[in-house]
Scaffold this motif. Structure first.
Motif, PDB file in Angstrom:
ATOM      1  N   PHE A  92      18.955   6.715   5.430  1.00  0.00           N
ATOM      2  CA  PHE A  92      18.546   7.455   4.240  1.00  0.00           C
ATOM      3  C   PHE A  92      18.377   6.573   2.995  1.00  0.00           C
ATOM      4  CE2 PHE A  92      20.862  10.794   6.756  1.00  0.00           C
ATOM      5  CZ  PHE A  92      19.715  11.462   7.150  1.00  0.00           C
ATOM      6  N   GLU A  93      19.261   5.618   2.804  1.00  0.00           N
ATOM      7  CA  GLU A  93      19.141   4.757   1.627  1.00  0.00           C
ATOM      8  C   GLU A  93      17.854   3.943   1.674  1.00  0.00           C
ATOM      9  OE1 GLU A  93      22.519   2.351   0.754  1.00  0.00           O
ATOM     10  OE2 GLU A  93      23.934   4.027   0.825  1.00  0.00           O
ATOM     11  N   GLN A  94      17.540   3.411   2.853  1.00  0.00           N
ATOM     12  CA  GLN A  94      16.312   2.639   3.008  1.00  0.00           C
ATOM     13  C   GLN A  94      15.091   3.534   2.845  1.00  0.00           C
ATOM     14  OE1 GLN A  94      17.917   0.989   6.823  1.00  0.00           O
ATOM     15  NE2 GLN A  94      16.820  -0.846   6.177  1.00  0.00           N
ATOM     16  N   ALA A  95      15.193   4.768   3.320  1.00  0.00           N
ATOM     17  CA  ALA A  95      14.090   5.714   3.168  1.00  0.00           C
ATOM     18  C   ALA A  95      13.825   5.988   1.692  1.00  0.00           C
ATOM     19  CB  ALA A  95      14.413   7.023   3.885  1.00  0.00           C
ATOM     20  N   VAL A 130       0.859  -1.178   0.000  1.00  0.00           N
ATOM     21  CA  VAL A 130       0.000   0.000   0.000  1.00  0.00           C
ATOM     22  C   VAL A 130       0.903   1.238   0.000  1.00  0.00           C
ATOM     23  CG1 VAL A 130      -1.732   1.317   1.282  1.00  0.00           C
ATOM     24  CG2 VAL A 130      -1.899  -1.183   1.139  1.00  0.00           C
ATOM     25  N   SER A 131       0.702   2.102  -0.966  1.00  0.00           N
ATOM     26  CA  SER A 131       1.617   3.213  -1.197  1.00  0.00           C
ATOM     27  C   SER A 131       1.747   4.136   0.019  1.00  0.00           C
ATOM     28  CB  SER A 131       1.159   4.022  -2.413  1.00  0.00           C
ATOM     29  OG  SER A 131       2.041   5.082  -2.670  1.00  0.00           O
ATOM     30  N   VAL A 132       0.621   4.469   0.664  1.00  0.00           N
ATOM     31  CA  VAL A 132       0.710   5.418   1.785  1.00  0.00           C
ATOM     32  C   VAL A 132       1.490   4.829   2.953  1.00  0.00           C
ATOM     33  CG1 VAL A 132      -1.417   6.627   1.164  1.00  0.00           C
ATOM     34  CG2 VAL A 132      -1.507   4.721   2.766  1.00  0.00           C
ATOM     35  N   VAL A 133       1.426   3.526   3.127  1.00  0.00           N
ATOM     36  CA  VAL A 133       2.193   2.878   4.197  1.00  0.00           C
ATOM     37  C   VAL A 133       3.681   2.945   3.869  1.00  0.00           C
ATOM     38  CG1 VAL A 133       2.633   0.709   5.412  1.00  0.00           C
ATOM     39  CG2 VAL A 133       0.281   1.372   4.844  1.00  0.00           C
ATOM     40  N   LEU A 134       4.024   2.654   2.625  1.00  0.00           N
ATOM     41  CA  LEU A 134       5.420   2.717   2.204  1.00  0.00           C
ATOM     42  C   LEU A 134       5.967   4.141   2.310  1.00  0.00           C
ATOM     43  CD1 LEU A 134       5.097   0.391  -0.909  1.00  0.00           C
ATOM     44  CD2 LEU A 134       6.438  -0.110   1.148  1.00  0.00           C
ATOM     45  N   ASN A 135       5.128   5.129   1.990  1.00  0.00           N
ATOM     46  CA  ASN A 135       5.565   6.512   2.082  1.00  0.00           C
ATOM     47  C   ASN A 135       5.851   6.911   3.528  1.00  0.00           C
ATOM     48  OD1 ASN A 135       5.972   9.246   1.046  1.00  0.00           O
ATOM     49  ND2 ASN A 135       4.041   9.732   2.051  1.00  0.00           N
ATOM     50  N   ARG A 136       4.930   6.560   4.428  1.00  0.00           N
ATOM     51  CA  ARG A 136       5.160   6.871   5.836  1.00  0.00           C
ATOM     52  C   ARG A 136       6.357   6.095   6.379  1.00  0.00           C
ATOM     53  NH1 ARG A 136      -0.245   7.994   5.330  1.00  0.00           N
ATOM     54  NH2 ARG A 136      -1.283   9.348   6.863  1.00  0.00           N
ATOM     55  N   ARG A 137       6.520   4.890   5.907  1.00  0.00           N
ATOM     56  CA  ARG A 137       7.669   4.094   6.334  1.00  0.00           C
ATOM     57  C   ARG A 137       8.975   4.807   5.936  1.00  0.00           C
ATOM     58  NH1 ARG A 137      10.912  -0.189   4.822  1.00  0.00           N
ATOM     59  NH2 ARG A 137      11.267  -1.717   6.468  1.00  0.00           N
ATOM     60  N   GLY A 138       8.976   5.387   4.757  1.00  0.00           N
ATOM     61  CA  GLY A 138      10.137   6.160   4.329  1.00  0.00           C
ATOM     62  C   GLY A 138      10.411   7.331   5.254  1.00  0.00           C
ATOM     63  N   LEU A 139       9.347   8.009   5.703  1.00  0.00           N
ATOM     64  CA  LEU A 139       9.524   9.132   6.633  1.00  0.00           C
ATOM     65  C   LEU A 139      10.147   8.676   7.946  1.00  0.00           C
ATOM     66  CD1 LEU A 139       6.127  11.002   6.084  1.00  0.00           C
ATOM     67  CD2 LEU A 139       8.398  11.756   5.330  1.00  0.00           C
TER      68      LEU A 139
END
Length: 425
Positions: free
Chosen positions: A197-200, A180-189
């Motif tokens: 940073f690389e994982q983000a 789910v895109s929003v979960v991946l985006n928040r995970r990056g934050l």
């Protein structure tokens, strides 16, 4: 004759009974259909409604209202009706009405995980983060896999600078709702705030791949790319965000930063101006416009932009420092002194503001005040040679050659290749 009349009456009565029973069954069936559809709306998975504002609450409320009209008037249906109404009011920004409706829903439904999660969201939007966290924890105690409660917990821990806790909640969500895109985006934050940073960047990139319409993921990817010195790629990411959401001020601001990095000054100015139009209460685009003007030696425009930014947000010491530098460059020494003092009032340990204050005082003839400011600036930042260079300049103005040489020696201890100090010794 009488018998035929009696039989006919019985037949008519039977038909009426059957008709009433059939109508009752039909109404029950229709009410059930509306109820099931409403529940599906309210319990939509993250893949369909990744944010609470994307849940079709109004449609659910109207379906539940129809079910009640058709006779499904039990406590649960009534409770869900008020819950859907509360959610609809949250989406509309009417938190007072939402709170009232949720209270009625709680009377009918009890303290369910969904009720706690929505109460937590209302509290979060009111900036009552303590209550919001209590409600999130209560929801997860009842239902550990409630996706709305987990998303709320992730948002709260991100807001509260607890990225490790946010990551735990988001990893749990990722297992429940993969890709789910929003979960991946928040995970990056969360990963970014943990300086991974690389994982983000990988998580932001995956978020854009899962949903190319997630403009927030494109903005975050652009920030990350710019942060590692890839302005061209960053600009491309911000442009992707703008293709999805042309009126997003953060996307315009990001594009402006990338344009500035690439030396596209005119385009950067246009992008910052657009961001300022779209977010009229945001100081950042105005500060960026001031920076552009100052770098072009247009001190009048820089001062105007910085003053406009400070009219929106005057608590930031860095903004006052920028104004002080612009005023100093325009030879308004009194104005510069006042701006530097405002910066120090907000951040007494800001070495650059102390150094700027010293310069303003020196050129205004207050040499003792300047010496004290430069000395303190040098103490506050033991790597910066500039306060010591200014102390050397001040010593020369006083005709103290020994103090001047000593200051230059200290400059070289911080910056061994400093050309000015080497030339003077």
């Amino acid at each position: 004759m009488h018998r035929r009349v009696l039989i006919l009456a019985v037949l008519v009565s039977s038909l009426v009974v059957c008709g009433v029973a059939g109508l009752h069954w039909h109404r029950q069936s229709e009410a059930e259909t509306f109820s099931v559809a409403a529940r599906a709306r309210l319990n939509a998975p993250l893949s369909e409604a990744p944010e609470i504002d994307r849940v079709h609450a109004g449609d659910a409320r109207s379906k539940l209202e129809r079910a009640i009209e058709l006779g499904r008037d039990d406590r649960e249906t009534r409770g869900l009706f008020h819950y859907a109404t509360a959610l609809e009011r949250v989406q509309a920004g009417d938190l007072v009405f939402a709170d009232d409706e949720l209270g009625v829903a709680r009377d009918f439904l009890g303290d369910t995980a969904s009720v706690h999660a929505l109460a937590g969201e209302i509290a979060r939007r009111r900036s009552d983060l303590v209550t919001a966290r209590i409600e999130a924890d209560a929801a997860l105690a009842l239902e550990p896999e409630n996706v709305r409660a987990l998303m709320l917990l992730a948002d709260l821990t991100l807001d509260g600078d607890e990225p490790d806790q946010a990551l735990l909640a988001l990893d749990h969500l990722a297992r429940l709702a993969p890709d789910v895109s929003v979960v991946l985006n928040r995970r990056g934050l969360a990963l970014e705030r943990m300086q991974r940073f690389e994982q983000a960047e990988t998580s932001f990139r995956e978020a854009t791949q899962r949903d190319r319409l997630n403009h927030n993921a494109w903005i975050n990817l652009g920030r990350r790319l710019r942060g590692r010195g890839e302005p061209e790629q960053a600009r491309a990411a911000f442009l992707e965000a703008l293709s999805v959401s042309p009126a997003d001020p953060d996307a315009w601001f990001g594009r402006g930063l990338a344009d500035r990095d690439l030396g596209r000054v005119v385009e950067a100015q246009q992008a910052f101006s657009r961001a300022a139009e779209l977010a009229p209460n945001d100081a950042e685009p105005l500060l960026a416009l001031g920076d552009l003007a100052l770098s072009a030696h247009d001190t009048e425009a820089a001062v105007a932009a910085y003053r406009q930014a400070l009219a929106h947000e005057d608590a930031d010491a860095g903004s006052w420092l920028k104004l002080g530098n612009a005023l100093f460059a325009s030879s308004d020494l009194a104005g510069a002194e006042q701006a530097y003092r405002q910066a120090l009032r907000r951040s007494p340990g800001l070495s650059a503001a102390r150094n700027g204050l010293g310069a303003a005082l020196m050129y205004r003839g207050n040499l003792d005040g300047a010496a004290a400011a430069f000395t303190r600036a040098a103490e506050l930042d033991e790597r910066d040679p500039n306060p010591l260079l200014n102390l050397a300049l001040l010593a020369r103005r006083r005709g103290d050659a020994a103090a001047e040489r000593d200051a230059y020696r200290q400059v070289l201890s911080r910056d061994p290749e400093n050309a000015v100090a080497l030339a003077r010794l």
